[in-house]
Design an enzyme around this catalytic site. Structure first.
Site, mmCIF file in Angstrom:
data_model
loop_
_atom_site.group_PDB
_atom_site.id
_atom_site.type_symbol
_atom_site.label_atom_id
_atom_site.label_comp_id
_atom_site.label_asym_id
_atom_site.label_seq_id
_atom_site.Cartn_x
_atom_site.Cartn_y
_atom_site.Cartn_z
ATOM 1 N N VAL A 1 -20.420 8.903 11.124
ATOM 2 C CA VAL A 1 -21.807 9.074 10.685
ATOM 3 C C VAL A 1 -22.138 10.549 10.497
ATOM 4 C CG1 VAL A 1 -24.223 8.681 11.274
ATOM 5 C CG2 VAL A 1 -22.506 6.936 11.787
ATOM 6 N N GLU B 1 -34.548 5.562 12.660
ATOM 7 C CA GLU B 1 -34.279 4.571 11.621
ATOM 8 C C GLU B 1 -32.832 4.104 11.624
ATOM 9 O OE1 GLU B 1 -35.214 1.879 9.551
ATOM 10 O OE2 GLU B 1 -36.810 3.303 9.103
ATOM 11 N N GLY C 1 -28.346 -0.008 10.205
ATOM 12 C CA GLY C 1 -27.643 0.916 9.316
ATOM 13 C C GLY C 1 -28.561 1.491 8.266
ATOM 14 N N ILE D 1 -30.580 -0.154 6.288
ATOM 15 C CA ILE D 1 -31.745 -0.984 5.991
ATOM 16 C C ILE D 1 -32.997 -0.306 6.547
ATOM 17 C CG2 ILE D 1 -32.835 -3.228 6.317
ATOM 18 C CD1 ILE D 1 -30.042 -4.361 6.875
ATOM 19 N N ASP E 1 -24.428 -5.139 21.429
ATOM 20 C CA ASP E 1 -24.978 -4.291 20.374
ATOM 21 C C ASP E 1 -26.241 -4.919 19.788
ATOM 22 O OD1 ASP E 1 -24.508 -2.103 18.120
ATOM 23 O OD2 ASP E 1 -24.780 -3.996 17.063
ATOM 24 N N LYS F 1 -30.372 -3.663 19.838
ATOM 25 C CA LYS F 1 -31.192 -3.530 18.624
ATOM 26 C C LYS F 1 -32.442 -4.405 18.679
ATOM 27 C CE LYS F 1 -27.129 -2.365 15.836
ATOM 28 N NZ LYS F 1 -26.137 -2.871 14.851
ATOM 29 N N GLY G 1 -21.573 1.648 8.956
ATOM 30 C CA GLY G 1 -20.708 2.464 8.112
ATOM 31 C C GLY G 1 -21.290 3.837 7.859
#
Length: 439
Positions: free
Chosen positions: A15, A128, A133, A135, A200, A204, A306
């Site tokens: 990232v 964000e 990711g 979105i 995970d 979220k 990604g």
């Protein structure tokens, strides 16, 4: 012309490299990207190969050197994990720097602490990239949907598990084989527990619930079940009954109001009717469905992980801060936007009070009356059945699959205990959630 906004980067992995690449190639992007300047980058090893070529003078192995650099206005944390990430975020806030982070684990567990520190320091903490990711879901929940009473947020928010379940459904592939492929393709880590055990996704949904309902929730209390125990036969049966199987994360209010507001959160493999908006979300894609009043339903869909998607979200947050600075002609005193502030208390209901539909599969003897006896146990506990089907009857036994209407977890557990005590029932083979169809 306003001074450029100095960016300090903590981490230069997948990232971080994506963020650096965007900052180094501002052409054909929003003009404000050209006003961002990469000042310092903290890395673990100066000699390690990098995903992006940077001037060596920018690199340091000391994260504090990035945070304390007077030319750095915004600190971007993309190192992951709980520590030292949490401490570095708080250090940056204390130094008067705004922070952008993609770290869902830290925000899910320490978001309130970070929000309070940011409010006291008068800086922004934007997140964000922590969920979904690329979105855009965090800012819409805080701003665009702020006039709504949010009733439910549900979604597919882990790309690794969605890839595995898609392959199992479309190809009939075994879980272990698809997991290995996911690891070979880089979708899953060598230790995939955070993904396949639902951890995970639980991080979220805890963040999304805080944003949607206005108060923090205890991450450790979120009921969480992953897909590692899911069997291919249940994916096949679900398909025959008109459903797909997805790892869903759900947060919903349990009452119109309350003090504290009662919420139900859960992460579990769930049957999704084929006419449901989430049913067509396949591969590594993510989708978040928000249901509120008066807006109804809105869905946010796209790549959930990604370098490119996550870096896109990180840079969007940096631009948000840069735009505010440009408009105010200086950092000034600001209202932190981590979660639009926790403006009311929320509390998770007891797991027995969670209400949903269920899919269960029993192994039984192929004996007369077994379906009636199973149905009777459900009826005695006031569990209404939508469908009950027998599969694969033979001398070796049979399998009975039941889909219920919405019921409390407590009632369901009592019924399952009674059914498993029946002499003709050999055991409970599977227990999944189930969504209502749209028709």
């Amino acid at each position: 012309m306003a001074a450029k906004v100095g960016v300090g980067l903590l981490g230069l992995g997948t990232v971080g490299g994506g963020v650096a690449s965007i900052l180094q190639s501002p052409g054909e992007r929003h003009p404000l990207v050209n006003e961002l300047e990469l000042i310092r980058v903290a890395v673990r090893d100066l000699n390690r190969p990098r995903p992006v070529v940077l001037d060596e003078s920018l690199l340091t192995t000391d994260p504090s050197a990035v945070i304390q650099d007077p030319a750095v206005d915004v600190v971007v944390e993309v190192i992951g994990g709980l520590e030292p990430a949490r401490s570095l975020i708080l250090q940056a806030i204390a130094a008067g720097k705004s922070v952008v982070t993609a770290n869902k684990a830290v925000i899910a567990r320490h978001g309130q602490e970070i929000a309070e520190a940011a409010a006291a320091a008068g800086v922004y903490v934007l997140i964000e990239a922590a969920v979904g990711g690329g979105i855009p879901i965090i800012e819409p929940l805080k701003q665009s949907l702020g006039g709504n009473r949010i009733n439910r947020v549900s979604g597919i928010i882990n790309g690794t598990t969605n890839y595995i379940l898609t392959r199992m459904a479309e190809e009939g592939a075994a879980y272990d084989a698809v997991l290995k492929d996911a690891q070979d393709l880089g979708y899953a880590e060598a230790d995939p527990a955070a993904d396949v055990d639902g951890l995970d996704a639980a991080d979220k949904i805890a963040i999304l619930a805080t944003l949607a309902f206005g108060g923090s929730v205890e991450r450790a209390a979120v009921p969480t079940e992953g897909i590692s125990g899911l069997q291919g036969v249940d994916v096949d049966y679900a398909n025959q009954l008109g459903y797909g199987v997805k790892l869903l994360a759900v947060a919903e209010r349990m009452a119109a109001s309350g003090d504290p507001l009662p919420l139900s959160l859960r992460v579990q493999p769930t049957l999704v009717p084929k006419d449901h908006p989430l049913a067509g979300v396949n591969g590594v894609n993510n989708a978040i469905l928000v249901e509120g009043d008066p807006i109804g339903r809105v869905m946010f869909y796209g790549p959930g992980a990604g370098a490119g998607p996550t870096a896109s979200a990180v840079v969007a947050d940096i631009l948000n801060i840069a735009g505010i600075r440009q408009a105010s002609d200086g950092p000034g005193k600001v209202d932190p936007l981590l979660a639009a502030g926790s403006w009311r208390p929320c509390a998770l209901v007891e797991s027995g009070d969670i209400r949903q539909r269920h899919y269960v599969r029993f192994k039984t003897k192929d004996a007369p009356g077994v379906i009636g006896n199973v149905g009777g146990c459900f009826g005695q506990r006031k569990v209404s059945i939508q469908s009950i089907v027998q599969f694969n009857a033979s001398d070796a036994g049979a399998e009975i699959v039941v889909i219920t209407h919405e019921v409390s977890q407590r009632q369901m557990d009592e019924a399952l205990q009674a059914i498993q005590a029946l002499p003709e029932v050999l055991g409970l083979a599977a227990h999944l959630g189930c969504l209502q169809g749209d028709k």
